[in-house]
Design an enzyme around this catalytic site. Structure first.
Site, mmCIF file in Angstrom:
data_model
loop_
_atom_site.group_PDB
_atom_site.id
_atom_site.type_symbol
_atom_site.label_atom_id
_atom_site.label_comp_id
_atom_site.label_asym_id
_atom_site.label_seq_id
_atom_site.Cartn_x
_atom_site.Cartn_y
_atom_site.Cartn_z
ATOM 1 N N ASN A 278 1.197 -1.240 0.032
ATOM 2 C CA ASN A 278 0.300 0.354 0.160
ATOM 3 C C ASN A 278 0.978 1.209 -0.097
ATOM 4 O O ASN A 278 0.634 2.531 -0.544
ATOM 5 C CB ASN A 278 -1.071 -0.380 1.064
ATOM 6 C CG ASN A 278 -1.686 1.034 1.912
ATOM 7 O OD1 ASN A 278 -2.346 1.437 1.028
ATOM 8 N ND2 ASN A 278 -0.792 1.786 2.377
ATOM 9 N N TYR B 192 4.247 9.639 -10.650
ATOM 10 C CA TYR B 192 3.145 8.527 -10.221
ATOM 11 C C TYR B 192 2.211 8.036 -10.793
ATOM 12 O O TYR B 192 1.996 6.484 -10.400
ATOM 13 C CB TYR B 192 2.064 9.690 -9.292
ATOM 14 C CG TYR B 192 1.484 9.200 -8.296
ATOM 15 C CD1 TYR B 192 1.770 8.229 -7.256
ATOM 16 C CD2 TYR B 192 0.075 8.712 -8.532
ATOM 17 C CE1 TYR B 192 0.906 7.686 -6.125
ATOM 18 C CE2 TYR B 192 -1.132 7.933 -7.756
ATOM 19 C CZ TYR B 192 -0.521 7.732 -6.631
ATOM 20 O OH TYR B 192 -1.582 7.026 -5.805
#
Length: 239
Positions: A80, A145
């Site tokens: 995560n 990203y």
């Protein structure tokens, strides 16, 4: 107690989506090691914190060795942890690019390289990679990203094949959240939040626990015939 006696590792587990995933797994009986660079912001009898920079290969190996020595196995891994360093491509620095690539891709690789083969050896397991809506659709100002989150989807499909190639039920799936109301978004002006919500079919932003419920499903035997998949949890968002 769907995860009774299971051992789970959740990276970025100190807060936000990682916190909710850790709590969801723990509430179903798993012993959760929440890996993060910061202290846990909550307490649960089934959750313990472990400070780790997931870009540190040796540190990841040490963590893995200690966890196996203590618990004997790892049944669930949730990758995560991730960061953003947003900038338009023409202005993006090497530092912004390298740091996001290092955390969001190398960090995912660093623990999976040990835990995935271990799951093969013990006869099964579930790996859940947290990607993003921008890994599916891209986004202006997030070249670094979006590249990493798209890369996570490639890793997911590769590992689903690789770790199950000997017929062992190691399942690897990804979750691609949309905009979720974590502490980061709480600093965003309301007019922008309303704009983000308007991009979804449900006309609202997500909540961390809604991502956690999907992670719990994928971690459990309820998802025993699901692998190599990306579940988009974005309210029907289109960027």
């Amino acid at each position: 107690m769907k995860l009774k006696d299971k051992i789970a590792v959740v990276t970025g587990g100190a807060q936000g989506i990682g916190q909710e995933i850790s709590l969801a797994l723990a509430n179903e009986g798993a012993k959760v090691i929440a890996v993060d660079m910061g202290e846990l912001k909550y307490e649960h009898e089934n959750v313990e914190g472990y400070k780790l920079n997931i870009t540190d290969t040796e540190g990841c190996k040490k963590f893995y060795d200690q966890t196996i020595e203590k618990y004997g196995r790892i049944d669930i891994l949730v990758n995560n942890a991730g960061i953003t360093r947003d900038s338009m491509t023409r202005k993006m620095t090497d530092e912004q690019w390298d740091l996001v690539i290092d955390v969001n891709l190398k960090g995912v690789f660093n623990l999976t390289r040990y835990i995935g083969p271990q799951m093969e050896a013990i006869g099964g397991g579930s790996i859940i990679n947290i990607s993003s809506v921008v890994g599916v659709f891209g986004n202006i100002g997030q070249a670094n990203y979006s590249a990493t989150k798209a890369g996570v989807l490639g890793l997911t499909m590769t590992w689903a094949k690789e770790f199950a190639r000997k017929g062992v039920p190691v399942r690897v799936n990804a979750i691609a959240p949309g905009y979720v109301m974590t502490d980061i978004l709480k600093t965003v002006p309301q007019d922008l939040l309303d704009q983000f919500a308007g991009l979804t079919m449900l006309k609202r932003l997500g909540q961390p626990e809604e991502i956690a419920k999907v992670a719990l499903f994928l971690a459990s035997d309820d998802a025993s015939y699901i692998t190599g998949q990306t579940i988009n949890v974005n309210g029907g968002m289109r960027l």
